[in-house]
Structures are given as C-alpha cells and as structure tokens.
Design a protein around this motif. Structure first.
Motif, short mmCIF file in Angstrom:
data_model
loop_
_atom_site.label_atom_id
_atom_site.label_comp_id
_atom_site.label_asym_id
_atom_site.label_seq_id
_atom_site.Cartn_x
_atom_site.Cartn_y
_atom_site.Cartn_z
N CYS A 176 0.80 -1.17 -0.03
CA CYS A 176 0.05 -0.03 0.06
C CYS A 176 0.70 1.36 -0.18
CB CYS A 176 -1.06 0.12 1.26
SG CYS A 176 0.08 0.07 2.71
N HIS B 143 3.32 -0.91 3.69
CA HIS B 143 3.59 -2.38 4.51
C HIS B 143 3.76 -3.44 3.59
CE1 HIS B 143 0.35 -0.06 7.09
NE2 HIS B 143 1.40 -0.47 7.84
N CYS C 24 -5.15 -3.20 1.98
CA CYS C 24 -4.18 -3.84 3.22
C CYS C 24 -4.73 -4.15 4.50
CB CYS C 24 -3.18 -2.63 3.19
SG CYS C 24 -1.98 -2.95 4.33
ZN ZN Z 1 -0.90 -0.81 4.55
#
Ligand code: ZN
Ligand code: ZN
Ligand code: ZN
Ligand code: ZN
Ligand code: ZN
Ligand code: ZN
Length: 303
Positions: A32, A36, A55
């Motif tokens: 994302c 992450h 996410c």
């Molecule tokens: Zn994320």
C-alpha cells in the motif's frame, strides 16, 4: 509463506519480515501507500480473499500493480542463507541458493535400479551396496555366469540366493590352503572330512618333528638315497607324505629341510585313508623317521 527465518545464519531485523506470516519477506512486496510489506504467499492469499483490495494492516487500497521493494530485497540478500539440503555446509545469498541446490552434493537422488534414495555425492558408496547393481559371484568369478537377462551378471539382491542354492564354487572354510569348491549344501560334509584329515596330518608332522629333534647324528647318510623321493616316484605303494628328511648327517654340504606334502586337493581330502599304515607295504625305508612313522601308525591303528 516467506523464506524460513531459521535458515539464515543470523537473525533478521523485523522490517524485513512479512507483517502477516512473520516469515522473511522475500521478495518483499509493497502492499500500500504506507509501504506495508508482505511475502508473495501472503499477497496471493489477500488477493484471493473477499477483501482483496484492502491492506490488512491499514485498510488502504492495495497498490496496482504490486511491486517488490528492491532496496529491501538487496538488504535481505546481504544476509547469509543456508542450503535446503540438510547436511550441506554451503552458505550464501538467498538469491543464489536455488542455483546451488540444483547441483548440491547433499541433494537426495532416487536410484532407478533399487528405488532407494542417496545423497548425490555418495553415488559410489550407494553403488557398492545397491540391491539392483550388477555384480559377479564373489566365490565363482568367471565360473559363475549370472542370468542372461542381466547380461551374465547377478543383481546384488539375487546373489544370496545364488550362493545358497546354485553356486558350485563355495570355498572350504575350515582348512587354510584347501582348494575344494562345492555347493553350499555339500560344504558341511566336505568340511567335516577336511578338518579331520588336516588334524591327522598335523599330528603326523608333529610326531616327525619330535623324532627328528630326539635323533642323534649318524656317521653314514643312510637315508640319502631317499632325498628327492616323492610319492609318485615310488612303486612300492608308500603313501606316507614324506618328501625329504632333515636328519643331520656328515658328508652333506647343506642340511636339507624336511617338508611335508599337505593333502590339499579334494581327492586327497576325500580319502584320508591314504595316510593309514595299512597301505604302507613293500621295502622298508632306510630313513629312520619314515620307519618310526610307520611303526607309530601301526601301533595307533592296532595292527
Ligand atoms: Zn498498509
Ligand atoms: Zn507472509
Ligand atoms: Zn547444498
Ligand atoms: Zn540403488
Ligand atoms: Zn557362484
Ligand atoms: Zn577343505
């Protein structure tokens, strides 16, 4: 699943791990805008789930397309990774492991002859014990040709049956120097007779040795006429296995060493009676050793 943490030689920092499965995130996929990280396996699961566009860590939209972080990938490749094949000492970058593992000497190979597995570097050791390998008969060598379908050899797994059932070349195990070869079934009979004959020969030899040690030197070499005498050369039927006499006597330039003919062939072993005193007939032998041997034999046989 990410790469196995345990296979790195040192621990990896948390930012290189998949945030979902906690394995090593290799390659590290950026999910994302928050960057992450997840491994490829976990990314595939997210994309297959109903919430495939979110996410799991921040609920933001998944980037399209999802790319790997090259910086994190290089960071992971800076750590030493070990080979997937247990007994291998190799360490190197995780990116090189697959290439190494293809040719690794510790990789297990399945033997197409016997279906067992062995480490590829141990192929020679396996060949020496492989049940499907071709071998010749250890007892018969060229005399024992194997099966036609195995081109005149035996498969190792068939050899034991050959040795126990078919082989006619089993060697006598009880008497050193005995050249008899027969079947496994006939061995016990032969060996019983063979060891009895060998024992008798040893007794006679000891008796001769004792007599020779106790005898006093003669002035006349009475037995010189019998030196070089062999059993085959006599016409009087003397089968005593005496070939030469070592009684010390004057006039001889060298002291001859007495030797005995050991009955080592199967015919002699099978007929130990040829050593009996009853077969000794004809002209008495001048040699005192042979005389005493004949007397001793007569005494012991009760004649
Ligand atoms: Zn994320
Ligand atoms: Zn993961
Ligand atoms: Zn290896
Ligand atoms: Zn094999
Ligand atoms: Zn054989
Ligand atoms: Zn024997």
């Amino acid at each position: 699943m990410g790469a196995d943490k345990e296979r790195f030689t040192t621990g990896l920092p948390e930012h290189l791990l998949c945030e979902i499965c906690l394995g090593v995130s290799y390659p590290p996929m950026v999910l994302c805008a928050q960057e992450h990280i997840a491994c490829e396996g976990c990314l595939a699961q997210i994309q297959a789930s109903p919430a495939k566009n979110r996410c799991p860590m921040c609920q933001q939209a998944i980037s399209t397309p999802v790319r790997a972080s090259l910086a994190l990938k290089r960071a992971i490749e800076g750590y030493k990774y070990t080979c997937r094949h247990g007994e291998c000492d190799w360490t190197g970058a995780i990116s090189d492991e697959e290439g190494h593992a293809r040719d690794c000497g510790s990789r297990l190979v399945r033997c197409y002859r016997c279906d067992d597995s062995y480490m590829s570097k141990d192929w020679l050791g396996h060949w020496r014990v492989c049940a499907g390998a071709f071998v010749s008969c250890p007892e018969g060598r060229q005399a024992c040709v194997g099966t036609p379908e195995d081109c005149g050899f035996f498969k190792r797994r068939d050899l034991q049956a050959h040795l126990e059932n078919d082989c006619t070349q089993r060697k006598c195990r009880v008497t050193k120097g005995c050249n008899t070869r027969t079947t496994y079934a006939n061995l016990p009979d032969h060996e019983a007779g063979c060891s009895a004959a060998a024992k008798r020969i040893q007794e006679l030899e000891e008796a001769l040795r004792e007599k020779a040690a106790g005898a006093s030197p003669r002035k006349t070499p009475l037995h010189s006429q019998n030196v070089h005498l062999t059993n085959g050369g006599r016409s009087d039927g003397l089968h005593t296995p005496l070939r030469e006499c070592s009684l010390p006597h004057t006039g001889g330039s060298t002291s001859r060493k007495r030797t005995l003919d050991f009955a080592t062939d199967s015919a002699a072993i099978g007929a130990p009676s040829s050593l009996n005193a009853s077969s000794v007939t004809g002209t008495p032998v001048a040699c005192s050793i042979a005389d005493s041997l004949v007397k001793k034999q007569r005494r012991s046989s009760g004649a």
